[in-house]
Structure formats: C-alpha cells, structure tokens
Design a protein around this motif. Structure first.
Motif, short mmCIF file in Angstrom:
data_model
loop_
_atom_site.label_atom_id
_atom_site.label_comp_id
_atom_site.label_asym_id
_atom_site.label_seq_id
_atom_site.Cartn_x
_atom_site.Cartn_y
_atom_site.Cartn_z
N MET A 76 -12.12 5.32 -3.61
CA MET A 76 -11.12 4.06 -2.07
C MET A 76 -10.13 4.24 -3.05
O MET A 76 -9.37 4.32 -2.05
CB MET A 76 -11.03 3.67 -1.79
CG MET A 76 -13.05 3.27 -1.34
SD MET A 76 -13.24 4.39 0.35
CE MET A 76 -12.10 3.02 0.89
N LYS A 77 -9.54 4.92 -3.67
CA LYS A 77 -7.76 4.75 -4.02
C LYS A 77 -7.45 5.34 -3.62
O LYS A 77 -6.24 5.30 -3.13
CB LYS A 77 -8.48 4.43 -6.28
CG LYS A 77 -8.50 3.99 -6.40
CD LYS A 77 -8.59 4.21 -7.86
CE LYS A 77 -8.73 2.52 -8.97
NZ LYS A 77 -9.30 2.36 -10.15
N ALA A 78 -8.27 6.91 -3.57
CA ALA A 78 -7.29 7.95 -2.29
C ALA A 78 -7.07 7.16 -0.59
O ALA A 78 -5.39 7.39 -0.58
CB ALA A 78 -7.82 9.24 -2.03
N VAL A 79 -7.17 6.26 -0.15
CA VAL A 79 -7.45 5.88 1.16
C VAL A 79 -6.42 4.99 0.85
O VAL A 79 -6.62 4.26 2.13
CB VAL A 79 -8.25 6.03 1.63
CG1 VAL A 79 -8.78 6.96 2.24
CG2 VAL A 79 -9.26 4.90 0.79
N ASP A 80 -6.35 3.97 0.35
CA ASP A 80 -5.68 2.69 -0.41
C ASP A 80 -4.19 2.49 0.50
O ASP A 80 -3.61 1.61 1.57
CB ASP A 80 -5.56 1.97 -1.65
CG ASP A 80 -6.67 1.50 -2.38
OD1 ASP A 80 -7.45 1.20 -1.80
OD2 ASP A 80 -7.19 1.65 -3.66
N PRO A 81 -3.66 3.82 0.00
CA PRO A 81 -1.96 3.68 0.44
C PRO A 81 -1.95 3.55 2.54
O PRO A 81 -1.15 2.61 2.71
CB PRO A 81 -1.29 4.60 0.15
CG PRO A 81 -2.14 5.03 -1.06
CD PRO A 81 -3.56 4.70 -0.63
N PHE A 82 -2.73 3.67 2.21
CA PHE A 82 -2.96 3.77 3.91
C PHE A 82 -3.61 2.94 4.97
O PHE A 82 -3.20 2.97 6.55
CB PHE A 82 -4.10 5.18 4.87
CG PHE A 82 -3.73 6.76 4.44
CD1 PHE A 82 -3.12 7.41 4.61
CD2 PHE A 82 -4.44 7.69 3.55
CE1 PHE A 82 -2.33 8.47 4.71
CE2 PHE A 82 -3.76 8.24 2.47
CZ PHE A 82 -2.71 9.35 3.47
N PHE A 83 -3.72 2.11 4.55
CA PHE A 83 -4.36 0.40 4.75
C PHE A 83 -3.26 -0.83 4.10
O PHE A 83 -3.73 -1.38 4.17
CB PHE A 83 -5.79 0.52 4.71
CG PHE A 83 -6.70 1.52 5.08
CD1 PHE A 83 -7.62 0.71 6.36
CD2 PHE A 83 -7.49 2.29 4.51
CE1 PHE A 83 -7.95 1.93 6.79
CE2 PHE A 83 -8.14 3.22 4.98
CZ PHE A 83 -8.27 3.18 6.05
N ARG A 84 -2.65 -0.01 2.97
CA ARG A 84 -1.59 -1.33 3.15
C ARG A 84 -0.46 -1.83 3.05
O ARG A 84 0.24 -0.49 3.90
CB ARG A 84 -1.45 -1.85 1.41
CG ARG A 84 -2.93 -0.83 0.45
CD ARG A 84 -2.98 -2.87 -0.17
NE ARG A 84 -2.52 -3.35 -0.85
CZ ARG A 84 -3.06 -4.76 -0.64
NH1 ARG A 84 -4.23 -5.03 -0.42
NH2 ARG A 84 -2.28 -5.66 -1.72
N LYS A 85 0.00 -2.81 4.23
CA LYS A 85 0.55 -2.92 4.44
C LYS A 85 1.49 -4.10 4.10
O LYS A 85 0.63 -5.42 4.79
CB LYS A 85 0.21 -3.37 6.50
CG LYS A 85 -0.01 -1.68 6.50
CD LYS A 85 -0.04 -2.36 8.04
CE LYS A 85 -0.42 -0.71 9.25
NZ LYS A 85 -1.09 -0.97 10.14
#
Length: 108
Positions: A76-85
C-alpha cells in the motif's frame, strides 16, 4: 491501529439531513467522526427492504499503508501518494447491502 479491536468504536458528532418518502430515507451530508477518521455520505436506506445505498468519502489522518500490517502495508505504500490530499488520506467509499449483511468497500 489495525490490530486494535476498539479503534473506531467511539462515534462522535453525527450530523446530516434526511427526507422520508415512500419508505425510503434519503440522506444528504451525513457525517460522523471516530478517532482519526471522518466519514461524509449521501444516499438512501429503504426501510421495507432494509437495504443501504450510501456513497461518499472517508477522510483518514493515517496513510493507507498505516491501516494495515505485514505485506499489505508494504504494498500500500506505493499507492499512498494517490490518496493523500492536504495532509489526509481521502478514499471514495460505499456502503451497500442490507441491515444484516452490509457491504463496505471502495467506490471506484
């Protein structure tokens, strides 16, 4: 706190508006908070069938990878940036199914 069974059990600040028409509750701006998360939903609950059709967003203080353990956390660390705002994780969610067997999931 993925291993803490008590995490998220403290509901607070439940708010929203609803209308009742023909046995269907329609929710608008339904919101509630638990430690570390806020939920915003819109949708319906059919009283006679006891079925949900709610859609909205889950706002987490934690990153997605922090909500899991082991290999899942690493992946999930790979997708963290796509969901952080703006310093929070925002995930589109849905709650469907019936009162006895609700289904919680991503609303993609």
């Amino acid at each position: 706190k993925p291993k803490d069974e008590e995490a998220g059990s403290d509901k607070t600040e439940l708010a929203g508006t609803f209308t009742l028409d023909n046995g269907v509750l329609t929710f608008r701006d339904l919101t509630f908070e638990v430690s570390g998360a806020k939920v915003h939903l819109n949708g319906t609950y059919a009283l006679n069938k006891e079925t949900f059709d709610l859609h909205g967003k889950l706002h987490l203080q934690a990153k997605l990878s922090q909500t899991m353990t082991g290999v899942k956390s690493f992946v999930m660390k790979a997708v963290d940036p796509f969901f952080r705002k703006n310093g929070e994780t925002v995930v589109p969610i849905k709650i469907t199914g019936n009162r006895d067997h609700p289904s919680f999931g991503l609303d993609l």
